[in-house]
Scaffold this motif. Structure first.
Motif, PDB file in Angstrom:
ATOM      1  N   GLU A   1       0.309 -12.489  39.570  1.00  0.00           N
ATOM      2  CA  GLU A   1       1.231 -11.384  39.825  1.00  0.00           C
ATOM      3  C   GLU A   1       2.568 -11.636  39.133  1.00  0.00           C
ATOM      4  O   GLU A   1       3.148 -10.728  38.529  1.00  0.00           O
TER       5      GLU A   1
ATOM      6  N   ARG B   1       2.118 -10.987  35.355  1.00  0.00           N
ATOM      7  CA  ARG B   1       2.064  -9.538  35.062  1.00  0.00           C
ATOM      8  C   ARG B   1       3.479  -8.935  35.029  1.00  0.00           C
ATOM      9  O   ARG B   1       3.809  -8.165  34.132  1.00  0.00           O
TER      10      ARG B   1
ATOM     11  N   MET C   1      -1.779 -11.908  29.073  1.00  0.00           N
ATOM     12  CA  MET C   1      -2.513 -12.216  30.304  1.00  0.00           C
ATOM     13  C   MET C   1      -3.653 -13.199  30.053  1.00  0.00           C
ATOM     14  O   MET C   1      -3.994 -13.986  30.940  1.00  0.00           O
TER      15      MET C   1
END
Length: 108
Positions: A42, A45, A10
């Motif tokens: 998003e 992830r 991330m």
């Protein structure tokens, strides 16, 4: 060229988003529309949490130069590659792809 390779995380969201929204990258992508940052976060992830996706970040002497992503579906995988605009034309793409395929053969 001292090419390094590691799995994406991330913390790479910003650089991956910049590379993904580069005009040349967008022109050669399946979808040419710019990617909003929230949508990218998003997506990243989900991809990082998926066993079907592997994203490799490549660097030259510690400077990120590009990424290779594998999205596996059954016995095949879609391979996506991008090289940072300032590092294009210097042989990174071929070297990155060769190393990423080697790593994927070990894992899959």
């Amino acid at each position: 060229m001292a090419l390094g390779c590691r799995r994406a995380m991330m913390a790479d969201a910003d650089v991956l988003w910049r590379w993904a929204n580069d005009p040349v990258t967008r022109a050669n992508a399946l979808s040419t529309a710019p990617i909003p940052y929230a949508v990218h976060l998003e997506w990243l992830r989900r991809r990082l949490g998926s066993e079907a996706t592997k994203i490799w970040i490549f660097s030259d002497s510690g400077t990120p130069v590009g990424q290779v992503r594998f999205d596996r579906a059954g016995d095949s995988a879609l391979i996506s590659i991008s090289v940072a605009s300032e590092h294009r034309g210097r042989g990174f793409g071929r070297a990155m792809l060769t190393e990423a395929v080697r790593k994927m053969r070990e894992r899959w």
